[in-house]
Design a protein around this motif. Structure first.
Motif, PDB file in Angstrom:
ATOM      1  N   UNK A 166       7.532  -5.434  -2.751  1.00 46.70           N
ATOM      2  CA  UNK A 166       8.253  -6.292  -3.679  1.00 46.70           C
ATOM      3  C   UNK A 166       8.155  -5.742  -5.088  1.00 46.70           C
ATOM      4  N   UNK A 167       9.137  -6.092  -5.922  1.00 45.89           N
ATOM      5  CA  UNK A 167       9.213  -5.454  -7.243  1.00 45.89           C
ATOM      6  C   UNK A 167       7.988  -5.699  -8.105  1.00 45.89           C
ATOM      7  N   UNK A 220      11.006  -5.740  -0.779  1.00 47.45           N
ATOM      8  CA  UNK A 220      12.341  -5.361  -1.278  1.00 47.45           C
ATOM      9  C   UNK A 220      13.082  -4.553  -0.217  1.00 47.45           C
ATOM     10  N   UNK A 221      14.358  -4.423  -0.460  1.00 52.03           N
ATOM     11  CA  UNK A 221      15.131  -3.525   0.406  1.00 52.03           C
ATOM     12  C   UNK A 221      16.228  -2.908  -0.433  1.00 52.03           C
ATOM     13  N   UNK A 242      11.345 -11.601   5.132  1.00 49.17           N
ATOM     14  CA  UNK A 242      10.451 -11.355   3.989  1.00 49.17           C
ATOM     15  C   UNK A 242      11.257 -10.874   2.784  1.00 49.17           C
ATOM     16  N   UNK A 243      12.275 -10.104   3.075  1.00 42.73           N
ATOM     17  CA  UNK A 243      13.167  -9.638   2.007  1.00 42.73           C
ATOM     18  C   UNK A 243      13.931 -10.829   1.410  1.00 42.73           C
ATOM     19  N   UNK A 284       0.823  -1.209   0.000  1.00 40.93           N
ATOM     20  CA  UNK A 284       0.000   0.000   0.000  1.00 40.93           C
ATOM     21  C   UNK A 284       0.857   1.260   0.000  1.00 40.93           C
ATOM     22  N   UNK A 285       2.144   1.089  -0.214  1.00 39.95           N
ATOM     23  CA  UNK A 285       3.019   2.248  -0.374  1.00 39.95           C
ATOM     24  C   UNK A 285       3.911   2.533   0.820  1.00 39.95           C
ATOM     25  N   UNK A 286       3.796   1.727   1.859  1.00 40.09           N
ATOM     26  CA  UNK A 286       4.642   1.970   3.027  1.00 40.09           C
ATOM     27  C   UNK A 286       6.111   1.694   2.743  1.00 40.09           C
ATOM     28  N   UNK A 287       6.986   2.492   3.316  1.00 38.07           N
ATOM     29  CA  UNK A 287       8.427   2.210   3.251  1.00 38.07           C
ATOM     30  C   UNK A 287       8.991   2.407   4.655  1.00 38.07           C
ATOM     31  N   UNK A 288      10.037   1.674   4.927  1.00 37.31           N
ATOM     32  CA  UNK A 288      10.643   1.799   6.252  1.00 37.31           C
ATOM     33  C   UNK A 288      12.148   1.648   6.144  1.00 37.31           C
TER      34      UNK A 288
END
Ligand SMILES: [Zn+2]
Length: 487
Positions: free
Chosen positions: A470-471, A460-461, A453-454, A399-403
């Motif tokens: 993920x891509x 992705x990371x 998960x990565x 949903x667009x989250x990044x961390x």
């Protein structure tokens, strides 16, 4: 109990002539081993994972009174096992005081001791050796000489004492005679030059050897043990046949068969209990470190003939803890809790221990090591989270989250960041976390799930934005951006 100090006292003691005069070191080790076997319990405490393979073969070799060789790749505890053999020697071994080659008081082989005993008889002074003093070790290299190993004629000694050159009085003893009455270990035997092997063989077989053309008689009482890389040892012409013939048993060592055994060895051998901060070492971090070595041993990009030493996980563990320690000091936190980020930070302890094949060289050590870490994380993650539904977490990224997790941020802040992903920290139960764990423990566990998960390519990371979707699921624009980074 005070020990007998003269030959006369020795005769009246438990170290009697009847018992010791013909008892060779191999008999002594055999006797003590039998006593240990009857007693039960481990034969070589601290040697892990060899109970059903290597240890019984060593026991048989000693019971057979064999000289033996351990064949194995690097970092398979070969030297450690050889050193542990001293535990089969008597606590105190009497010898003729002052003798350079530790003569048996009842059967001296050197002229000095023979003459002294003939002269002063029961008044001959006696000294004692501990098991450690009876162990001599030499790493074979091509430049080892007969003088190093067996001895040299010392003309000055001859001139001073008025002796003839070639008499035993003129010999400056090398390592092997100095190991008399004990154990002599040669590591990497195939690296010993052929003529030195001949000298070694002669002294073992016939009890005599030529030094600078003079025949010297030295009927030594020594247990010979060796180690070698199996390929070097079996390569034709590396070991002279008569020497090979005299090695009674060839015993193959191996790497730990299970991750669990590897974890135990690494925990035992690495420096983890440090002054200062308290350490909490998560089990999954231990397993990841161990899995790196397991993955490397399977990897085609890494040279199989040289192997991947157990020293890889041991050094990596020390570096991982240090990176966590550094963070704790920096953040003034009391508890040191290693995370997966610390494993990536331990690359300097990993890359140097990988002998790369051509394909690996092309990729570069760093890339290969990173792949190994990721693979290791993936395996351990599967172990803990197989069948667990983590779609909530994945969805948060979709949903667009990044961390972006900075390895230096304080634990409470990191827990706050991870709490933003709904349901993530609840999943740490699977890693054995309770309700009120310290922040550093929770932070490490939450990060492990994301790394897992990565590793499974579900998210992705990258360096810039940290963890993202993920891509496959990413918006086209973002995907293009991500691709650019890899070009
Ligand atoms: Zn002597």
């Amino acid at each position: 109990m005070s020990l007998p100090r003269t030959l006369g006292e020795l005769r009246q003691s438990p170290f009697s002539e009847q018992r010791l005069s013909t008892r060779r070191v191999k008999d002594e080790m055999r006797d003590n081993l039998i006593a240990k076997l009857r007693q039960g319990g481990p034969i070589f405490p601290g040697i892990v994972g060899y109970d059903d393979t290597v240890v019984p073969q060593i026991v048989n070799a000693i019971l057979s009174r064999h000289n033996f060789i351990l064949l194995g790749l690097r970092g398979q505890a070969k030297s450690r096992i050889l050193r542990a053999l001293t535990s089969l020697l008597d606590a105190q071994a009497p010898y003729v005081a002052g003798c350079e080659i530790h003569d048996n008081p009842y059967a001296p082989i050197c002229r000095r001791c023979q003459e002294e005993i003939a002269k002063v008889g029961d008044a001959t002074p006696i000294a004692y050796l501990t098991p450690e003093q009876r162990y001599v070790e030499k790493l074979a290299t091509p430049d080892v000489t007969i003088a190093d190993l067996i001895g040299d004629i010392d003309p000055i000694k001859a001139a001073r004492g008025g002796h003839e050159l070639g008499s035993e009085y003129t010999v400056h003893y090398g390592l092997l005679p100095r190991a008399n009455h004990g154990i002599f270990a040669i590591n990497e035997l195939p690296d010993l030059a052929g003529k030195i092997q001949v000298g070694l063989f002669n002294i073992m077989q016939e009890g005599d050897v030529q030094i600078k053309g003079y025949p010297i008689r030295l009927p030594l009482d020594v247990v010979l043990v060796f180690s070698a890389n199996p390929e070097d040892y079996t390569a034709r012409g590396k070991i002279i046949t008569p020497l090979k013939d005299r090695i009674g048993s060839e015993i193959r060592t191996h790497y730990p068969a299970t991750v669990e055994e590897g974890v135990t060895i690494t925990a035992q051998e690495s420096w983890t209990q440090r002054n200062g901060h308290k350490l909490h070492l998560p089990k999954y971090v231990q397993e990841v470190i161990e899995r790196i070595a397991f993955a490397a041993r399977e990897d085609k990009k890494i040279d199989k003939r040289s192997g991947v030493s157990q020293r890889l996980p041991i050094s990596a563990m020390e570096n991982v803890i240090s990176n966590a320690e550094r963070r704790a000091i920096h953040q003034e936190e009391k508890l040191v809790v290693p995370r997966i980020a610390d494993v990536y930070a331990a690359m300097p302890a990993i890359t140097g221990k990988l002998e790369l094949e051509y394909e690996g060289e092309l990729k570069g050590g760093d890339v290969v090591a990173r792949e190994l870490i990721r693979m290791a994380v993936g395996k351990v993650f599967t172990h803990y989270f197989d069948g667990e539904n983590l779609s909530n977490v994945v969805q948060w990224f979709e949903l667009g989250g990044t961390l972006k997790l900075d390895e230096t941020v304080p634990s409470d802040l990191m827990v706050k960041q991870l709490s933003g992903i709904q349901g993530l920290l609840e999943k740490t139960k699977r890693l054995g976390l309770g309700a009120s764990e310290p922040d550093a423990v929770r932070a490490a566990a939450g990060e492990f799930i994301l790394e897992g998960l990565y590793a499974h390519k579900r998210i992705s990371r990258n360096e810039e934005t940290g963890f993202t979707a993920g891509e496959r699921r990413r918006e086209p624009e973002e995907a293009k951006k991500a691709k650019r980074q890899y070009q």
